[in-house]
Design a protein around this motif. Structure first.
Motif, PDB file in Angstrom:
ATOM      1  N   VAL A 253       1.607   7.296 -11.333  1.00  0.00           N
ATOM      2  CA  VAL A 253       1.249   8.127 -10.741  1.00  0.00           C
ATOM      3  C   VAL A 253       2.419   9.063 -10.851  1.00  0.00           C
ATOM      4  O   VAL A 253       3.327   9.338 -10.423  1.00  0.00           O
ATOM      5  N   LEU A 254       1.866  10.496 -11.116  1.00  0.00           N
ATOM      6  CA  LEU A 254       3.173  11.695 -11.354  1.00  0.00           C
ATOM      7  C   LEU A 254       3.061  12.417  -9.944  1.00  0.00           C
ATOM      8  O   LEU A 254       2.174  12.605 -10.020  1.00  0.00           O
ATOM      9  N   ASN A 255       4.020  12.950  -9.873  1.00  0.00           N
ATOM     10  CA  ASN A 255       4.433  13.641  -9.526  1.00  0.00           C
ATOM     11  C   ASN A 255       4.074  15.618  -9.650  1.00  0.00           C
ATOM     12  O   ASN A 255       4.482  15.461 -10.745  1.00  0.00           O
ATOM     13  N   ILE A 256       2.831  15.526  -9.525  1.00  0.00           N
ATOM     14  CA  ILE A 256       2.805  16.830 -10.246  1.00  0.00           C
ATOM     15  C   ILE A 256       2.155  18.104  -9.311  1.00  0.00           C
ATOM     16  O   ILE A 256       1.614  19.201  -9.887  1.00  0.00           O
TER      17      ILE A 256
ATOM     18  N   GLN B 194       0.869  -1.241   0.030  1.00  0.00           N
ATOM     19  CA  GLN B 194       0.023   0.044   0.288  1.00  0.00           C
ATOM     20  C   GLN B 194       1.122   0.907  -0.030  1.00  0.00           C
ATOM     21  O   GLN B 194       1.797   1.325   0.808  1.00  0.00           O
ATOM     22  N   ARG B 195       0.349   2.055  -0.745  1.00  0.00           N
ATOM     23  CA  ARG B 195       1.504   3.451  -0.608  1.00  0.00           C
ATOM     24  C   ARG B 195      -0.074   4.268  -0.423  1.00  0.00           C
ATOM     25  O   ARG B 195       1.200   5.556  -0.388  1.00  0.00           O
ATOM     26  N   ALA B 196      -0.716   4.802  -0.861  1.00  0.00           N
ATOM     27  CA  ALA B 196      -2.121   5.764  -0.515  1.00  0.00           C
ATOM     28  C   ALA B 196      -2.889   5.727   0.151  1.00  0.00           C
ATOM     29  O   ALA B 196      -3.674   4.356  -0.203  1.00  0.00           O
TER      30      ALA B 196
ATOM     31  N   ILE C  66      -5.867  11.660  -5.767  1.00  0.00           N
ATOM     32  CA  ILE C  66      -4.387  11.205  -5.771  1.00  0.00           C
ATOM     33  C   ILE C  66      -3.613  12.429  -5.579  1.00  0.00           C
ATOM     34  O   ILE C  66      -3.481  13.503  -5.671  1.00  0.00           O
ATOM     35  N   PRO C  67      -2.671  12.673  -4.249  1.00  0.00           N
ATOM     36  CA  PRO C  67      -3.030  14.155  -3.607  1.00  0.00           C
ATOM     37  C   PRO C  67      -1.236  14.193  -4.737  1.00  0.00           C
ATOM     38  O   PRO C  67      -0.375  13.442  -5.770  1.00  0.00           O
ATOM     39  N   SER C  68      -1.471  15.671  -5.086  1.00  0.00           N
ATOM     40  CA  SER C  68      -0.341  16.028  -6.053  1.00  0.00           C
ATOM     41  C   SER C  68       0.810  16.419  -6.163  1.00  0.00           C
ATOM     42  O   SER C  68       1.733  15.551  -6.261  1.00  0.00           O
ATOM     43  N   ASP C  69       0.989  16.372  -4.019  1.00  0.00           N
ATOM     44  CA  ASP C  69       2.988  15.951  -3.669  1.00  0.00           C
ATOM     45  C   ASP C  69       2.975  14.195  -3.261  1.00  0.00           C
ATOM     46  O   ASP C  69       3.839  14.230  -3.250  1.00  0.00           O
TER      47      ASP C  69
ATOM     48  N   VAL D 104      -1.748  22.415 -12.984  1.00  0.00           N
ATOM     49  CA  VAL D 104      -2.919  22.405 -13.153  1.00  0.00           C
ATOM     50  C   VAL D 104      -3.802  20.864 -12.983  1.00  0.00           C
ATOM     51  O   VAL D 104      -5.328  21.250 -12.035  1.00  0.00           O
ATOM     52  N   MET D 105      -3.506  20.285 -13.034  1.00  0.00           N
ATOM     53  CA  MET D 105      -4.439  19.063 -13.498  1.00  0.00           C
ATOM     54  C   MET D 105      -4.332  17.968 -12.047  1.00  0.00           C
ATOM     55  O   MET D 105      -2.894  18.407 -11.284  1.00  0.00           O
ATOM     56  N   GLU D 106      -5.260  17.125 -12.090  1.00  0.00           N
ATOM     57  CA  GLU D 106      -5.079  16.367 -10.566  1.00  0.00           C
ATOM     58  C   GLU D 106      -4.984  14.580 -11.236  1.00  0.00           C
ATOM     59  O   GLU D 106      -5.739  14.569 -11.856  1.00  0.00           O
TER      60      GLU D 106
END
Length: 158
Positions: A104-107, A50-52, A72-75, A111-113
């Motif tokens: 999952v990209l660190n965004i 599990q990661r989140a 998914i949190p942006s950080d 602007v995107m989620e």
């Protein structure tokens, strides 16, 4: 893609259907499967890695088919999602699925989620109840109906 209720989820669904007719889902969990795509088992009590743990932000229902969505949190650290699950209000895994989401990209500062969604089918007559975190949600329908009515009345709608 394999999607199954865990043994706990099957038993919980049966007992809740018998007593209240409600099955409580509190969170969505995602993981990377320790880098491997694996076949989920009915005996699983947790994700492999599990990661989140995510708050459910939206639900759609059509009869006994429910769709759950989580942000998914942006950080978040970048990783590939290979497993997703739903947990109940007692923090037990009730449903698990393989997942083929690229990554999952660190965004942060973007602007995107990243939104992830799953679909489950429950026993006929079961109602899904969710317990969200601190986020207060309003459906698109509620927002449209309420703000449109205020605007039509000439009342400021924010």
């Amino acid at each position: 893609m394999i999607k199954i209720f865990t043994q706990y989820g099957l038993e919980k669904q049966a007992s809740d259907l018998y007593s209240t007719g409600e099955l409580t889902i509190s969170k969505m969990v995602i993981g990377d499967g320790n880098g491997e795509m694996y076949e989920p088992s009915v005996t699983q009590t947790s994700l492999v890695n599990q990661r989140a743990e995510l708050d459910i932000i939206d639900i759609n229902a059509d009869g006994n088919i429910y769709q759950f969505f989580a942000k998914i949190p942006s950080d978040s650290e970048s990783y590939t999602i290979r497993e997703v699950g739903l947990i109940d209000d007692e923090n037990n895994l009730i449903w698990i699925s393989q997942c083929e989401m690229d990554s999952v990209l660190n965004i942060e500062d973007a602007v995107m989620e990243n939104i992830i969604g799953v679909q489950i089918e429950v026993a006929q007559g079961t109602t899904i109840i969710t317990k969200e975190g601190s986020v207060q949600l309003a459906s698109k329908e509620w927002t449209t109906n309420n703000f449109q009515v205020l605007a039509e009345k000439g009342i400021a709608s924010g």
